[in-house]
Design an enzyme around this catalytic site. Structure first.
Site, PDB file in Angstrom:
ATOM      1  N   GLN A 195      -9.534   0.254   0.196  1.00  0.00           N
ATOM      2  CA  GLN A 195      -9.042   1.849  -0.784  1.00  0.00           C
ATOM      3  C   GLN A 195     -10.711   3.071  -0.321  1.00  0.00           C
ATOM      4  OE1 GLN A 195      -6.410   3.420  -2.767  1.00  0.00           O
ATOM      5  NE2 GLN A 195      -5.268   1.214  -2.829  1.00  0.00           N
TER       6      GLN A 195
ATOM      7  N   CYS B 204      -0.027  -4.564  -9.251  1.00  0.00           N
ATOM      8  CA  CYS B 204      -0.894  -5.545  -8.474  1.00  0.00           C
ATOM      9  C   CYS B 204      -2.023  -5.259  -9.011  1.00  0.00           C
ATOM     10  CB  CYS B 204      -0.640  -5.218  -7.164  1.00  0.00           C
ATOM     11  SG  CYS B 204       0.377  -5.068  -5.798  1.00  0.00           S
TER      12      CYS B 204
ATOM     13  N   HIS C  49      -7.189  -6.309  -6.864  1.00  0.00           N
ATOM     14  CA  HIS C  49      -5.171  -6.588  -6.769  1.00  0.00           C
ATOM     15  C   HIS C  49      -5.207  -7.945  -6.556  1.00  0.00           C
ATOM     16  CE1 HIS C  49      -1.925  -5.812  -4.098  1.00  0.00           C
ATOM     17  NE2 HIS C  49      -2.149  -4.597  -3.915  1.00  0.00           N
TER      18      HIS C  49
ATOM     19  N   LYS D  64      -3.307   3.148   4.713  1.00  0.00           N
ATOM     20  CA  LYS D  64      -3.566   3.672   3.291  1.00  0.00           C
ATOM     21  C   LYS D  64      -4.669   4.828   4.052  1.00  0.00           C
ATOM     22  CE  LYS D  64      -3.556  -0.069  -0.212  1.00  0.00           C
ATOM     23  NZ  LYS D  64      -2.973   0.216  -0.459  1.00  0.00           N
TER      24      LYS D  64
ATOM     25  N   ASP E 292     -13.076  -6.291  -0.402  1.00  0.00           N
ATOM     26  CA  ASP E 292     -11.696  -5.629  -0.131  1.00  0.00           C
ATOM     27  C   ASP E 292     -12.171  -3.873   0.133  1.00  0.00           C
ATOM     28  OD1 ASP E 292      -9.124  -4.058  -0.163  1.00  0.00           O
ATOM     29  OD2 ASP E 292      -8.322  -5.126  -1.922  1.00  0.00           O
TER      30      ASP E 292
END
Length: 423
Positions: free
Chosen positions: A220, A381, A140, A243, A217
């Site tokens: 997700q 993104c 991202h 999220k 990261d």
């Protein structure tokens, strides 16, 4: 409110849930899913963008503002004490959810802030000309742009690990990039476009053997699978609250205690200090050193409620449910003429990026919206990944545990209808 000490050792795991939830009852916990758009029942397939919020989270935020609203870590009056306890309780609960120490968890506005915190407070002071940073093709922009800024300011260079045809990391190629000048590896746990679940534990082990600091990261990953961040072996791990059924403007950075202790503050101001004199300032201990100013207190109260909600479901059940939905959607979409799915990793989260031959992604998404189906269209993104795929944009349907098999069938039927309109 119950008093909770903000600094705890590694928490004990929650007792396992005996069986999976009643998913129909779970869906009823989400008020927004009852609405209609354009006169059609809403089919929300954009949870990779932002997750919907259960009533328990909405009510927790409402209750804070109605009954406990005050600033944190400042006032000794009752409201100030209650607000501080609620805020620190959210830190404790999120730490337990990630299985980390709460005094290693910096609360912030989300993963973008967390990654910038690492870039400015760790990477900028540490890196120099001749050093290298390794990223992956699937990142991202939030896990690309901060490192470009670091490279521009320090003279470091960026290396890019590529993907195979299935959308998986080329591990041999990645390890070949881990040469002695590499000081930092930043990568996603789960791709927001391809759904690829990266073998972060194995990759971090190889990086650690070479003395490379690792930044993961987890935006997700945290909403969709059980996490034991400590066992991954990374140095930094970032999550985003909105999220994972929590409010927007919430998230956290976990970091190894010794790294946090060595890092200068990212922002200066109130509550990140012990003492301020014009001759100099003594900074607070981590993690509060990195939490300048008034935080999103109500948001974190809501995030604490979201963590409780997800823990109550059992993340193993959440993952299993979403894998069922992914399998159903993948099979159903295979029957759509001219449809191409991007990303067929062996281990994949419940995300399907696709295009239909002869139709632009934005046209598909716009017409699907008229059918009540909310999907994402665009570059997500992830411009470098789109360039690799040779497309300007894709459609993305992302599923969460509150979706149903019936919704997937309705989505595919709507897609077939839209495809005929665009033919």
């Amino acid at each position: 409110m119950t008093r909770n000490h903000p600094h705890v050792s590694r928490p004990l795991p929650e007792p396992p849930r005996i069986g999976p939830p009643d998913w129909a009852s779970v869906r009823a916990d989400f008020p927004l899913l009852e609405r209609e758009v354009h006169g059609k029942p809403l089919i929300y397939l954009d949870s990779a963008n932002t997750g919907q919020k259960p009533a328990a989270v909405i009510e927790a935020v409402d209750d804070f503002y109605r009954h406990h609203n005050a600033n944190v870590s400042r006032a000794v009056h009752a409201l100030g004490t209650e607000a501080t306890e609620a805020y620190e309780s959210a830190r404790n609960r999120l730490a337990a959810f990630l299985n980390v120490r709460s005094d290693e968890l910096v609360l912030c506005s989300g993963t973008t802030f967390a990654l910038n915190l690492v870039a400015y407070s760790w990477a900028l002071p540490q890196l120099k000309a001749g050093d290298a940073i390794v990223l992956t093709r699937m990142e991202h922009h939030a896990n690309i742009v901060p490192w470009q800024i670091v490279a521009q300011r320090t003279g470091a260079v960026i290396k890019v690990a590529e993907l195979n045809e299935a959308g998986e990391l080329d591990l041999e190629g990645l390890y070949a990039l881990m040469t002695p000048e590499v000081k930092l590896l930043a990568m996603s746990h789960v791709s927001n476009v391809l759904g690829t679940v990266n073998p972060v534990r194995e990759i971090c082990r190889e990086a650690r053997r070479r003395g490379i600091v690792t930044v993961i990261d987890g935006s997700q990953a945290a909403p969709h699978r059980a996490l034991d961040v400590g066992s991954i072996g990374c140095d930094f791990y970032a999550v985003t609250g909105h999220k994972m059924a929590g409010p927007t403007g919430t998230g956290a950075l976990w970091a190894r205690r010794e790294l946090l202790a060595s890092m200068p503050p990212f922002l200066g101001g109130g509550e990140m200090i012990k003492e301020v004199r014009f001759e100099g300032t003594v900074y607070n201990d981590a993690p509060h050193r990195f939490e300048a100013g008034t935080p999103n207190i109500a948001g974190f109260v809501g995030l604490g409620a979201a963590v409780d909600y997800l823990t109550g479901l059992g993340m193993e059940h959440v993952e299993a449910r979403e894998q069922e939905l992914l399998a159903h959607a993948t099979e159903a979409l295979a029957g759509v003429e001219g449809l191409r799915i991007f990303g067929n990793a062996r281990e994949k989260a419940a995300v399907v990026s696709f295009l239909v031959e002869g139709a632009h992604a934005h046209d598909l998404a716009t017409l699907l919206d008229l059918e009540g189906v909310a999907i994402r269209s665009g570059h997500h993104c992830a411009h470098p990944l789109m360039q690799k795929l040779g497309v300007g944009a894709t459609c993305r349907a992302s599923f969460a545990f509150y979706n149903t098999h019936e919704e997937i069938d309705a989505f595919v039927a709507a897609l077939q209808k839209v495809r005929r309109l665009l033919a």
